[in-house]
Design a protein around this motif. Structure first.
Motif, PDB file in Angstrom:
ATOM      1  N   MET A 636       0.621  -1.214  -0.138  1.00  0.00           N
ATOM      2  CA  MET A 636       0.027   0.056   0.016  1.00  0.00           C
ATOM      3  C   MET A 636       0.844   1.375   0.202  1.00  0.00           C
ATOM      4  SD  MET A 636      -3.009  -1.128   2.661  1.00  0.00           S
ATOM      5  CE  MET A 636      -3.847  -2.788   2.226  1.00  0.00           C
ATOM      6  N   VAL A 637       1.978   1.322   0.885  1.00  0.00           N
ATOM      7  CA  VAL A 637       3.029   2.408   0.764  1.00  0.00           C
ATOM      8  C   VAL A 637       3.365   2.687  -0.619  1.00  0.00           C
ATOM      9  CG1 VAL A 637       5.010   3.230   1.694  1.00  0.00           C
ATOM     10  CG2 VAL A 637       3.276   2.259   3.241  1.00  0.00           C
ATOM     11  N   GLY A 638       3.840   1.622  -1.274  1.00  0.00           N
ATOM     12  CA  GLY A 638       4.534   1.512  -2.589  1.00  0.00           C
ATOM     13  C   GLY A 638       3.531   1.982  -3.576  1.00  0.00           C
ATOM     14  N   GLY A 639       2.306   1.750  -3.364  1.00  0.00           N
ATOM     15  CA  GLY A 639       1.167   2.047  -4.362  1.00  0.00           C
ATOM     16  C   GLY A 639       0.654   3.488  -4.174  1.00  0.00           C
ATOM     17  N   ILE A 640       0.796   3.688  -3.082  1.00  0.00           N
ATOM     18  CA  ILE A 640       0.706   5.456  -2.777  1.00  0.00           C
ATOM     19  C   ILE A 640       1.777   6.262  -3.458  1.00  0.00           C
ATOM     20  CG2 ILE A 640       0.965   7.183  -1.018  1.00  0.00           C
ATOM     21  CD1 ILE A 640      -0.473   5.192   0.905  1.00  0.00           C
ATOM     22  N   GLY A 641       3.121   5.674  -3.458  1.00  0.00           N
ATOM     23  CA  GLY A 641       4.102   6.239  -4.044  1.00  0.00           C
ATOM     24  C   GLY A 641       3.902   6.175  -5.714  1.00  0.00           C
ATOM     25  N   THR A 642       3.559   5.286  -6.154  1.00  0.00           N
ATOM     26  CA  THR A 642       2.969   5.183  -7.682  1.00  0.00           C
ATOM     27  C   THR A 642       2.076   5.972  -8.092  1.00  0.00           C
ATOM     28  OG1 THR A 642       3.841   3.000  -7.814  1.00  0.00           O
ATOM     29  CG2 THR A 642       2.224   3.659  -9.486  1.00  0.00           C
ATOM     30  N   ALA A 643       1.131   6.258  -7.048  1.00  0.00           N
ATOM     31  CA  ALA A 643      -0.130   7.029  -7.615  1.00  0.00           C
ATOM     32  C   ALA A 643       0.117   8.598  -7.468  1.00  0.00           C
ATOM     33  CB  ALA A 643      -1.233   6.481  -6.605  1.00  0.00           C
ATOM     34  N   LEU A 644       0.926   8.984  -6.326  1.00  0.00           N
ATOM     35  CA  LEU A 644       0.885  10.264  -6.112  1.00  0.00           C
ATOM     36  C   LEU A 644       2.267  11.007  -6.079  1.00  0.00           C
ATOM     37  CD1 LEU A 644      -1.403  10.152  -2.771  1.00  0.00           C
ATOM     38  CD2 LEU A 644      -1.931  10.902  -5.149  1.00  0.00           C
ATOM     39  N   LEU A 645       3.526  10.008  -6.247  1.00  0.00           N
ATOM     40  CA  LEU A 645       4.779  10.823  -6.010  1.00  0.00           C
ATOM     41  C   LEU A 645       5.651  10.347  -6.911  1.00  0.00           C
ATOM     42  CD1 LEU A 645       5.002  10.253  -2.141  1.00  0.00           C
ATOM     43  CD2 LEU A 645       4.666  12.434  -3.359  1.00  0.00           C
ATOM     44  N   GLU A 646       5.881   8.854  -7.433  1.00  0.00           N
ATOM     45  CA  GLU A 646       6.887   8.378  -8.145  1.00  0.00           C
ATOM     46  C   GLU A 646       7.150   8.905  -9.470  1.00  0.00           C
ATOM     47  OE1 GLU A 646       8.427   4.640  -6.719  1.00  0.00           O
ATOM     48  OE2 GLU A 646       7.199   4.605  -5.274  1.00  0.00           O
ATOM     49  N   HIS A 647       8.128   9.231 -10.348  1.00  0.00           N
ATOM     50  CA  HIS A 647       8.309   9.624 -11.466  1.00  0.00           C
ATOM     51  C   HIS A 647       9.574   9.686 -11.817  1.00  0.00           C
ATOM     52  CE1 HIS A 647       7.113  12.547 -14.794  1.00  0.00           C
ATOM     53  NE2 HIS A 647       7.465  11.311 -15.423  1.00  0.00           N
ATOM     54  N   THR A 648      10.195   8.878 -12.711  1.00  0.00           N
ATOM     55  CA  THR A 648      11.599   9.038 -13.349  1.00  0.00           C
ATOM     56  C   THR A 648      11.392  10.063 -14.269  1.00  0.00           C
ATOM     57  OG1 THR A 648      11.997   6.896 -12.762  1.00  0.00           O
ATOM     58  CG2 THR A 648      13.546   7.942 -14.056  1.00  0.00           C
ATOM     59  N   VAL A 649      12.265  11.331 -14.125  1.00  0.00           N
ATOM     60  CA  VAL A 649      12.121  12.467 -15.010  1.00  0.00           C
ATOM     61  C   VAL A 649      13.505  12.385 -15.790  1.00  0.00           C
ATOM     62  CG1 VAL A 649      12.044  14.712 -15.146  1.00  0.00           C
ATOM     63  CG2 VAL A 649      11.023  13.751 -13.347  1.00  0.00           C
ATOM     64  N   THR A 650      13.277  12.353 -17.354  1.00  0.00           N
ATOM     65  CA  THR A 650      14.430  12.321 -18.179  1.00  0.00           C
ATOM     66  C   THR A 650      14.558  13.456 -18.945  1.00  0.00           C
ATOM     67  OG1 THR A 650      13.973   9.896 -18.490  1.00  0.00           O
ATOM     68  CG2 THR A 650      15.242  10.985 -20.065  1.00  0.00           C
ATOM     69  N   ASP A 651      15.823  14.110 -18.987  1.00  0.00           N
ATOM     70  CA  ASP A 651      15.891  15.174 -20.058  1.00  0.00           C
ATOM     71  C   ASP A 651      16.221  14.680 -21.193  1.00  0.00           C
ATOM     72  OD1 ASP A 651      17.282  17.097 -21.226  1.00  0.00           O
ATOM     73  OD2 ASP A 651      18.306  18.152 -19.717  1.00  0.00           O
ATOM     74  N   HIS A 652      15.205  14.733 -22.082  1.00  0.00           N
ATOM     75  CA  HIS A 652      15.225  14.142 -23.596  1.00  0.00           C
ATOM     76  C   HIS A 652      16.255  14.708 -24.557  1.00  0.00           C
ATOM     77  CE1 HIS A 652      12.025  12.018 -22.188  1.00  0.00           C
ATOM     78  NE2 HIS A 652      10.990  12.688 -22.003  1.00  0.00           N
ATOM     79  N   ARG A 653      17.104  15.628 -24.138  1.00  0.00           N
ATOM     80  CA  ARG A 653      18.074  16.336 -24.889  1.00  0.00           C
ATOM     81  C   ARG A 653      19.171  15.264 -24.918  1.00  0.00           C
ATOM     82  NH1 ARG A 653      18.724  22.014 -22.171  1.00  0.00           N
ATOM     83  NH2 ARG A 653      18.743  20.731 -20.307  1.00  0.00           N
ATOM     84  N   ASP A 654      19.478  14.781 -23.716  1.00  0.00           N
ATOM     85  CA  ASP A 654      20.781  14.091 -23.554  1.00  0.00           C
ATOM     86  C   ASP A 654      20.656  12.533 -22.884  1.00  0.00           C
ATOM     87  OD1 ASP A 654      20.540  14.674 -20.913  1.00  0.00           O
ATOM     88  OD2 ASP A 654      22.448  15.595 -20.793  1.00  0.00           O
ATOM     89  N   GLY A 655      19.352  12.157 -22.580  1.00  0.00           N
ATOM     90  CA  GLY A 655      18.944  11.030 -21.904  1.00  0.00           C
ATOM     91  C   GLY A 655      19.191  11.027 -20.367  1.00  0.00           C
ATOM     92  N   ARG A 656      19.609  11.948 -19.804  1.00  0.00           N
ATOM     93  CA  ARG A 656      20.098  11.988 -18.500  1.00  0.00           C
ATOM     94  C   ARG A 656      18.890  11.928 -17.551  1.00  0.00           C
ATOM     95  NH1 ARG A 656      20.780  16.321 -14.815  1.00  0.00           N
ATOM     96  NH2 ARG A 656      20.304  17.785 -16.417  1.00  0.00           N
ATOM     97  N   ILE A 657      18.736  11.158 -16.382  1.00  0.00           N
ATOM     98  CA  ILE A 657      17.664  11.033 -15.564  1.00  0.00           C
ATOM     99  C   ILE A 657      18.331  12.263 -14.625  1.00  0.00           C
ATOM    100  CG2 ILE A 657      16.825   9.660 -13.807  1.00  0.00           C
ATOM    101  CD1 ILE A 657      17.219   7.346 -15.468  1.00  0.00           C
ATOM    102  N   VAL A 658      17.179  12.986 -14.353  1.00  0.00           N
ATOM    103  CA  VAL A 658      17.560  14.346 -13.691  1.00  0.00           C
ATOM    104  C   VAL A 658      17.148  14.396 -12.140  1.00  0.00           C
ATOM    105  CG1 VAL A 658      17.293  15.790 -15.494  1.00  0.00           C
ATOM    106  CG2 VAL A 658      15.588  15.463 -14.196  1.00  0.00           C
ATOM    107  N   ASN A 659      16.428  13.130 -11.857  1.00  0.00           N
ATOM    108  CA  ASN A 659      15.943  13.031 -10.455  1.00  0.00           C
ATOM    109  C   ASN A 659      16.629  11.799  -9.823  1.00  0.00           C
ATOM    110  OD1 ASN A 659      14.222  11.662 -12.063  1.00  0.00           O
ATOM    111  ND2 ASN A 659      12.503  11.946 -10.429  1.00  0.00           N
ATOM    112  N   ALA A 660      17.660  11.453 -10.226  1.00  0.00           N
ATOM    113  CA  ALA A 660      18.259  10.218  -9.796  1.00  0.00           C
ATOM    114  C   ALA A 660      19.031   9.943  -8.470  1.00  0.00           C
ATOM    115  CB  ALA A 660      19.471   9.621 -10.868  1.00  0.00           C
ATOM    116  N   ASN A 661      17.894  10.423  -7.391  1.00  0.00           N
ATOM    117  CA  ASN A 661      18.611  10.526  -5.961  1.00  0.00           C
ATOM    118  C   ASN A 661      17.188  10.743  -5.164  1.00  0.00           C
ATOM    119  OD1 ASN A 661      17.811  13.484  -5.361  1.00  0.00           O
ATOM    120  ND2 ASN A 661      19.129  13.529  -7.135  1.00  0.00           N
TER     121      ASN A 661
END
Length: 731
Positions: A636-661
């Motif tokens: 349930m905790v993990g699902g709350i993350g999926t629903a409301l918080l978690e999102h891997t953000v990519t800078d599509h100019r160079d493929g870098r993941i900008v929130n890798a922390n």
């Protein structure tokens, strides 16, 4: 053979390995320190696609303590033979340091080996690499999907949609998620001549063994993999990733034991993730809400060098509800990214968000209660296979959940309930996950002191394998839990299937049951044939074992202990090998659930808080209620993350993941978690496996995100079809 008394199974026991973990005595992969160990740090690419044109390691080589810098220009050629023990994805797995090609941002392009971690880390920053960068594509929404899609059809969905009394079309976009387990991925590699020992973070000790054997062209039996403790994984340790090959290569080249621990940032490119999707649904129904047709069109991301797809993303749309006409088209979209991998509830959780949101939208359109709509579309059998369900207590999950959650107090009108500045909403969703079972073995030994050792090469990434297997073994042998020890996580032990897919309890648990039953029967047979035993001449079917004492079922006073029996017969121990091979089933086997959520949304700021959540699950026999609650609440905790918080953000100019922390990739914390509760409906599934379980670890996550999304709609009247649901999407 008489049924054994059940004292341990079903009891809410604390983890048998809990004290080791909380006192720091449990040794994880990176805790191993063989004599002379040195440290390796991976250098990652800084472009998403292209070729390496130059590597300058002079400054790194000159640093005190640096032993070697390895890259494609000085690394030996590795055979990289076929690996039948891998996930067998179409394409070619990444071959580290074998050429100058770059496939994704963060790809390992060099490794620095030094006598201290600090020296290796510093030297890694001094390696200068230049690239001939090419145009990369990392955005799922902009990329084409070449090749033939996976399709499924029954009936004529297009015609049925055109003639449906009610028609709807929606597109859902769940974001890419990363696993972010507490333990970093780590490998310690030590060669001893032509033999190799790996201490590795893995959910399947056979996987790195098979991978390294194939990559280096050495016999698998020359490789031992040890992984007694795993600090969380959720799927991303289910296969052997390139850093393991890097560690083994570095150890061979330096002739020293090598420890390689990926940094938190490197987990976003060094191992897999849950892929992002676009999921378009077109549905038709009659005015009473009975589905007539559904068309599913999916696009999911994968890497260019391997094709990752999820079978489970299609299953809910095929069989969850009575739908005479169904069509599905599933396209994987090759991108300049690293390869995805299963993440808890793989495929099913993605599909459930789309399908269960769509059902909620249909319920609102027709003015039908969401539970009633699902009840009206409950199938009599699996419409995809035509098979009957082994067990399906989904109606009971709905009614139990509605009663316990107080669903009848719900005002069905969206945006109708407030608590000061907060808009209050409730929502629900259905969960399901297929019941998987695979062959395995377990070795059982009963010693003369009346204690038992049970061994199998399975893993424990958190669900409590040590404890649940101990419970099964204790009851099958008739011993107290404290007198049973379970060992796992070593390729020297009898083979076991992958620890994932909610299959461990059914598969390994059945092998443990079989081995312990065989050993108990050995002891009983020894007793009834022993003239010195009080049980001499008795029928073996009339004897049970309780508290380490064999006795007549109807005459407990007549009997003796294991210790007395073995001592009199000069036996140091009894041993047995348990095994389990699932047979072909004529039934459709799934675990099910109904998840209920209440949210509060700040009317001015759009902030969402989950106030309470209830999950009701049909998961067969529950071996350990305390562990089950741990699984359900964690999901349930993990699902709350999926629903409301978690999102891997990519800078599509160079493929870098900008929130890798973990500062920028948001996961739920204590402040986000309130009243979470799970209920398990009674019943076992004896058709699934000998111990009657159906698997729990995945199904408890599957319905969480759609339940939250449906509750947010009820609170605000605004339907958000992209995950995560952010404040911006509600303003």
């Amino acid at each position: 053979m008489s049924p054994q008394p059940q004292a341990a199974v079903g009891a809410p026991l604390s983890r048998v390995d809990g004290r080791l973990k909380v006192t720091g005595q449990a040794k994880y992969a990176a805790d191993h320190e063989p004599e002379g160990v040195v440290h390796a740090v991976v250098v990652d690419s800084r472009v998403a696609r292209g070729r390496i044109t130059s590597i300058d390691t002079r400054a790194a080589d000159a640093q005190p303590g640096v032993l070697k810098v390895i890259h494609h220009r000085n690394a030996p050629t590795l055979p990289y033979g076929p690996n039948p023990g891998s996930l067998n994805l179409p394409g070619a797995r990444l071959r580290v340091f074998q050429d100058d090609e770059v496939h994704f941002h963060g790809q390992p392009v060099a490794v620095v080996v030094a006598t201290t971690l600090e020296a290796a880390q510093h030297a890694a920053t001094l390696v200068k690499i230049e690239y001939d960068a090419e145009l990369s594509v990392t955005d799922l929404t902009d990329a084409p999907a070449p090749g033939q899609p996976v399709t499924y059809a029954r009936g004529d969905a297009e015609t049925a949609l055109q003639s449906a009394a009610v028609g709807m079309e929606m597109t859902y976009r769940p974001a890419r998620n990363h696993h972010n387990a507490m333990e970093l991925h780590a490998t310690v590699a030590q060669w001893d001549g032509d033999r190799l020992t790996l201490w590795d973070k893995t959910q399947w000790v056979q996987s790195p063994r098979a991978e390294i054997a194939a990559n280096f062209g050495i016999p698998p039996e020359n490789i031992r993999v040890v992984s007694p403790f795993v600090g969380g994984a959720f799927g991303n340790s289910a296969r052997a990733w390139p850093h393991i090959t890097v560690a083994v290569l570095a150890a061979r080249e330096t002739k020293r034991p090598v420890k390689l621990v990926l940094a938190r940032k490197q987990l976003y490119s060094g191992v897999g993730y849950r892929p992002g999707y676009e999921y378009r649904i077109r549905l038709g129904s009659d005015r009473n809400g009975r589905l007539t047709a559904m068309a599913h069109d999916l696009r999911g991301e994968t890497s260019r060098y391997e094709t990752f797809s999820e079978r489970g993303v299609l299953s809910p749309g095929q069989m969850l509800y009575t739908t005479p006409h169904v069509s599905q088209t599933y396209r994987t979209v090759p991108l300049d990214v690293n390869t995805p991998t299963p993440m808890r509830g793989p495929g099913y959780s993605t599909a459930a968000f789309a399908v269960e949101s769509a059902m909620d939208e249909l319920a609102h359109e027709l003015g039908i209660d969401p539970i009633e709509l699902r009840q009206r579309n409950e199938p009599e059998n699996d419409q995809a296979s035509g098979r009957p369900f082994s067990t399906r207590r989904l109606r009971e999950c709905y009614t139990t959940g509605a009663r316990e959650f107080g669903w009848n107090r719900r005002n069905p009108k969206p945006r109708s309930t407030r608590d000061g500045d907060w808009l209050i909403g409730t929502g629900m969703a259905t969960a399901l996950y297929d019941t998987l079972r695979f062959p395995g073995q377990a070795r059982v030994r009963l010693d003369a002191d009346g204690t038992a050792l049970v061994e199998s090469a399975t893993s424990d990434m958190g669900p409590g394998t040590y404890t649940s297997m101990t419970q099964v073994a204790a009851d099958a042998l008739g011993l107290a839990v404290r007198n049973v020890t379970f060992r796992l996580g070593d390729t020297d032990l009898p083979p076991a299937p992958i620890h994932g897919g909610s299959l461990t309890m059914a598969s390994v648990g059945s092998t443990v049951q079989d081995g312990c039953d065989k050993l108990r029967q050995q002891a009983i047979t020894l007793a009834v044939g022993d003239e010195g035993s009080p049980l001499y001449g008795a029928s073996t079917d009339d004897i049970v074992v309780r508290g380490g004492r064999l006795h007549m079922k109807d005459d407990p006073a007549r009997g003796e202990t294991y210790r007395q029996l073995l001592a009199r017969n000069d036996r140091e121990s009894l041993e047995a090998l348990g095994s389990y091979t699932p047979g072909q089933s004529r039934s459709s086997m799934y675990a099910y659930g109904a998840v209920f959520a209440e949210v509060a949304v700040d009317a001015r700021l759009g902030l969402v808080r989950v106030r309470r959540m209830l999950g009701v699950f049909d998961a067969g026999r529950i071996i350990s209620p305390k562990l089950a609650d741990s699984q359900a609440i964690g999901a349930m905790v993990g699902g709350i993350g999926t629903a409301l918080l978690e999102h891997t953000v990519t800078d599509h100019r160079d493929g870098r993941i900008v929130n890798a922390n973990l500062a920028d990739y948001l996961v739920p914390v204590n402040a986000d978690v309130r009243d979470l509760r799970a209920i398990y409906v009674d019943g076992r599934d004896d058709e699934a496996d000998p111990i009657g379980v159906k698997g729990l670890g995945e199904v408890v996550l599957v319905g969480v995100a759609p339940a939250v999304a449906n509750a947010v709609f009820h609170a605000t009247g605004r339907r958000v079809r992209d995950l995560p649901i952010t404040a911006e999407s509600l303003l």
